[in-house]
Scaffold this motif. Sequence first.
Motif, PDB file in Angstrom:
ATOM      1  N   ALA A  78       0.812  -1.213   0.000  1.00 40.31           N
ATOM      2  CA  ALA A  78       0.000   0.000   0.000  1.00 40.31           C
ATOM      3  C   ALA A  78       0.845   1.263   0.000  1.00 40.31           C
ATOM      4  CB  ALA A  78      -0.926   0.011   1.214  1.00 40.31           C
ATOM      5  N   SER A  79       0.581   2.127  -0.984  1.00 46.21           N
ATOM      6  CA  SER A  79       1.175   3.465  -1.006  1.00 46.21           C
ATOM      7  C   SER A  79       0.386   4.352  -0.048  1.00 46.21           C
ATOM      8  CB  SER A  79       1.101   4.035  -2.427  1.00 46.21           C
ATOM      9  OG  SER A  79      -0.262   4.176  -2.807  1.00 46.21           O
ATOM     10  N   GLU A  80       0.711   5.649  -0.024  1.00 44.32           N
ATOM     11  CA  GLU A  80       0.029   6.574   0.891  1.00 44.32           C
ATOM     12  C   GLU A  80      -1.481   6.582   0.680  1.00 44.32           C
ATOM     13  OE1 GLU A  80       4.140   7.315   0.602  1.00 44.32           O
ATOM     14  OE2 GLU A  80       2.644   7.386  -0.993  1.00 44.32           O
ATOM     15  N   ARG A  81      -1.905   6.597  -0.580  1.00 43.63           N
ATOM     16  CA  ARG A  81      -3.346   6.633  -0.841  1.00 43.63           C
ATOM     17  C   ARG A  81      -4.032   5.400  -0.280  1.00 43.63           C
ATOM     18  NH1 ARG A  81      -4.664   7.209  -6.889  1.00 43.63           N
ATOM     19  NH2 ARG A  81      -2.884   5.820  -7.101  1.00 43.63           N
ATOM     20  N   ARG A  82      -3.471   4.213  -0.572  1.00 48.00           N
ATOM     21  CA  ARG A  82      -4.072   2.970  -0.091  1.00 48.00           C
ATOM     22  C   ARG A  82      -3.991   2.872   1.432  1.00 48.00           C
ATOM     23  NH1 ARG A  82      -5.107   3.222  -4.702  1.00 48.00           N
ATOM     24  NH2 ARG A  82      -5.129   1.609  -6.322  1.00 48.00           N
ATOM     25  N   LEU A  83      -2.885   3.354   2.003  1.00 49.33           N
ATOM     26  CA  LEU A  83      -2.756   3.309   3.460  1.00 49.33           C
ATOM     27  C   LEU A  83      -3.837   4.157   4.120  1.00 49.33           C
ATOM     28  CD1 LEU A  83      -1.238   2.545   6.055  1.00 49.33           C
ATOM     29  CD2 LEU A  83       0.221   4.553   5.680  1.00 49.33           C
ATOM     30  N   ALA A  84      -4.073   5.337   3.585  1.00 48.55           N
ATOM     31  CA  ALA A  84      -5.106   6.204   4.139  1.00 48.55           C
ATOM     32  C   ALA A  84      -6.477   5.542   4.051  1.00 48.55           C
ATOM     33  CB  ALA A  84      -5.108   7.542   3.406  1.00 48.55           C
ATOM     34  N   GLN A  85      -6.756   4.902   2.922  1.00 51.19           N
ATOM     35  CA  GLN A  85      -8.022   4.195   2.761  1.00 51.19           C
ATOM     36  C   GLN A  85      -8.115   3.022   3.727  1.00 51.19           C
ATOM     37  OE1 GLN A  85      -7.681   3.228  -1.403  1.00 51.19           O
ATOM     38  NE2 GLN A  85      -8.746   5.066  -2.076  1.00 51.19           N
ATOM     39  N   ALA A  86      -7.001   2.300   3.874  1.00 52.63           N
ATOM     40  CA  ALA A  86      -6.986   1.129   4.750  1.00 52.63           C
ATOM     41  C   ALA A  86      -7.256   1.525   6.200  1.00 52.63           C
ATOM     42  CB  ALA A  86      -5.643   0.412   4.637  1.00 52.63           C
ATOM     43  N   ARG A  87      -6.610   2.579   6.645  1.00 51.43           N
ATOM     44  CA  ARG A  87      -6.821   3.031   8.026  1.00 51.43           C
ATOM     45  C   ARG A  87      -8.265   3.448   8.240  1.00 51.43           C
ATOM     46  NH1 ARG A  87      -1.266   6.558   9.090  1.00 51.43           N
ATOM     47  NH2 ARG A  87       0.039   4.766   9.681  1.00 51.43           N
ATOM     48  N   ARG A  88      -8.815   4.109   7.250  1.00 50.91           N
ATOM     49  CA  ARG A  88     -10.207   4.549   7.349  1.00 50.91           C
ATOM     50  C   ARG A  88     -11.161   3.353   7.445  1.00 50.91           C
ATOM     51  NH1 ARG A  88     -11.926   7.552   2.143  1.00 50.91           N
ATOM     52  NH2 ARG A  88     -11.899   5.375   1.432  1.00 50.91           N
ATOM     53  N   ASP A  89     -10.788   2.239   6.756  1.00 57.52           N
ATOM     54  CA  ASP A  89     -11.665   1.071   6.712  1.00 57.52           C
ATOM     55  C   ASP A  89     -11.287  -0.010   7.715  1.00 57.52           C
ATOM     56  OD1 ASP A  89     -12.864   2.445   4.683  1.00 57.52           O
ATOM     57  OD2 ASP A  89     -12.269   1.086   3.072  1.00 57.52           O
ATOM     58  N   GLY A  90     -10.319   0.279   8.587  1.00 56.32           N
ATOM     59  CA  GLY A  90     -10.026  -0.642   9.672  1.00 56.32           C
ATOM     60  C   GLY A  90      -9.041  -1.753   9.370  1.00 56.32           C
ATOM     61  N   PHE A  91      -8.253  -1.630   8.287  1.00 56.40           N
ATOM     62  CA  PHE A  91      -7.255  -2.643   7.977  1.00 56.40           C
ATOM     63  C   PHE A  91      -5.897  -2.191   8.513  1.00 56.40           C
ATOM     64  CE2 PHE A  91     -10.509  -3.464   4.754  1.00 56.40           C
ATOM     65  CZ  PHE A  91     -10.679  -4.827   4.910  1.00 56.40           C
ATOM     66  N   PRO A  92      -5.208  -3.063   9.264  1.00 61.05           N
ATOM     67  CA  PRO A  92      -3.957  -2.653   9.901  1.00 61.05           C
ATOM     68  C   PRO A  92      -2.755  -2.700   8.959  1.00 61.05           C
ATOM     69  CG  PRO A  92      -4.438  -4.940  10.444  1.00 61.05           C
ATOM     70  CD  PRO A  92      -5.618  -4.435   9.651  1.00 61.05           C
ATOM     71  N   SER A  93      -1.780  -1.860   9.272  1.00 63.07           N
ATOM     72  CA  SER A  93      -0.489  -1.907   8.591  1.00 63.07           C
ATOM     73  C   SER A  93       0.417  -2.812   9.402  1.00 63.07           C
ATOM     74  CB  SER A  93       0.119  -0.506   8.486  1.00 63.07           C
ATOM     75  OG  SER A  93       1.474  -0.590   8.083  1.00 63.07           O
ATOM     76  N   LEU A  94       0.864  -3.892   8.785  1.00 63.41           N
ATOM     77  CA  LEU A  94       1.722  -4.838   9.482  1.00 63.41           C
ATOM     78  C   LEU A  94       3.164  -4.350   9.524  1.00 63.41           C
ATOM     79  CD1 LEU A  94       1.442  -7.644  10.808  1.00 63.41           C
ATOM     80  CD2 LEU A  94       2.144  -8.654   8.624  1.00 63.41           C
ATOM     81  N   VAL A  95       3.597  -3.734   8.432  1.00 66.47           N
ATOM     82  CA  VAL A  95       4.978  -3.279   8.336  1.00 66.47           C
ATOM     83  C   VAL A  95       5.045  -1.969   7.558  1.00 66.47           C
ATOM     84  CG1 VAL A  95       7.273  -3.769   7.388  1.00 66.47           C
ATOM     85  CG2 VAL A  95       5.937  -5.606   8.412  1.00 66.47           C
ATOM     86  N   ASP A  96       5.820  -1.026   8.057  1.00 67.13           N
ATOM     87  CA  ASP A  96       6.189   0.168   7.315  1.00 67.13           C
ATOM     88  C   ASP A  96       7.544  -0.125   6.698  1.00 67.13           C
ATOM     89  OD1 ASP A  96       7.042   2.606   6.360  1.00 67.13           O
ATOM     90  OD2 ASP A  96       6.618   3.731   8.192  1.00 67.13           O
ATOM     91  N   THR A  97       7.595  -0.312   5.386  1.00 70.86           N
ATOM     92  CA  THR A  97       8.830  -0.758   4.755  1.00 70.86           C
ATOM     93  C   THR A  97       9.927   0.305   4.763  1.00 70.86           C
ATOM     94  OG1 THR A  97       8.127  -0.111   2.513  1.00 70.86           O
ATOM     95  CG2 THR A  97       7.555  -2.332   3.255  1.00 70.86           C
ATOM     96  N   ARG A  98       9.605   1.511   5.202  1.00 69.90           N
ATOM     97  CA  ARG A  98      10.666   2.513   5.339  1.00 69.90           C
ATOM     98  C   ARG A  98      11.699   2.062   6.364  1.00 69.90           C
ATOM     99  NH1 ARG A  98       7.133   7.885   6.184  1.00 69.90           N
ATOM    100  NH2 ARG A  98       5.968   6.358   7.405  1.00 69.90           N
ATOM    101  N   THR A  99      11.271   1.214   7.313  1.00 70.16           N
ATOM    102  CA  THR A  99      12.207   0.708   8.319  1.00 70.16           C
ATOM    103  C   THR A  99      13.222  -0.246   7.697  1.00 70.16           C
ATOM    104  OG1 THR A  99      10.754  -1.160   8.903  1.00 70.16           O
ATOM    105  CG2 THR A  99      10.448   0.909  10.114  1.00 70.16           C
TER     106      THR A  99
END
Length: 351
Positions: A201-222
Amino acid sequence: MKHALLRHPLAACALVFVCTCLCVGALACGPTDPDLDGDLIPLEVELGSRSVSKLPFVIAADQQLYRKHGLAVRLWMPEPDFNGGRELPGQRPNRPDISVDGGTPMIVDMMTDATARQRVILASTDCVVRAHIVTRPEIESLEDLRGKRIGISSGTHTTTGFVALKLAERMGWDPVQDISIMFNGRTIPALRDGRVDAIVASERRLAQARRDGFPSLVDTRTWDLPVAGNSVRVEADWLESEQNREAARRFLKATIEGVALFHEDRELALRVLEEWHGVRDSAYAETFYEGGRWIPREPYPCYDGIDATLELYDSNEMRQHAASDFYDDTLMRELDESGFVDSVYSAVRAR
């Protein structure tokens, strides 16, 4: 280094500016009256998506920076994701002068498709892997993704495909046998319906995911991994023309100013998100904007990302080329060494 969006021109030009803005899309597409062009160089530009890495180019259009630097830009980008966003008239150009999109996909396509145009990268606004691995709630760890389906965009030659392959590499998985990489599967509906178990997920998809209750497992920037992401791409032989080279130089000036404004004028960036992309959800807009803080302030080509691309997609054809075959940084260096980049940021801060 910082930039200054020179304020709009002289009062004498105000009437022309107002009239131009009355034309739908005129701000982005250039003037429709040739008499207004003067010495402007016409330039056809495509943005491959409406990702945050392309927002500085939209800011440049919004603020008339292309015209300021002597260009009559005809801009194309996909339809907005949300109602009320600005739609630009016209079909996607078949052969734009400048294409603003992924560097890694460009390189791999050139090496695997005999019909691909030979392009070089002039500048980049996306040089670090920075997607999120967003999953269905029952997925609790990366190990749980083994044997599961991971949604990416249109293929493994894309930047999302790059991330999926890197994920498999980091986990010691076979990208064919241990996971299923699903093309055209990086959507929230695909995640919701169970067609995929995770998405890159890019920023757009991440924003949508958070809004819809789907968690981010990993931030690949790390992971701190380089990639050749969003880039200013031109055909190598196009750049040989003196006028085209001058047009490219002017485009890079406007790009540098757009990047500086993105970083230094948050309110402007959020307004452009609303007016051009139709983003009216403040939480979504903040997530989208904050996701772009990694955009380099000096948009040189992604040198390390090009090296990483050659390594990840290693092949007989790749080995026929050096990383320098895929970029031309002479214009960026000229602008930087002349003091232009520093002057731009100084002026923006002084506004």
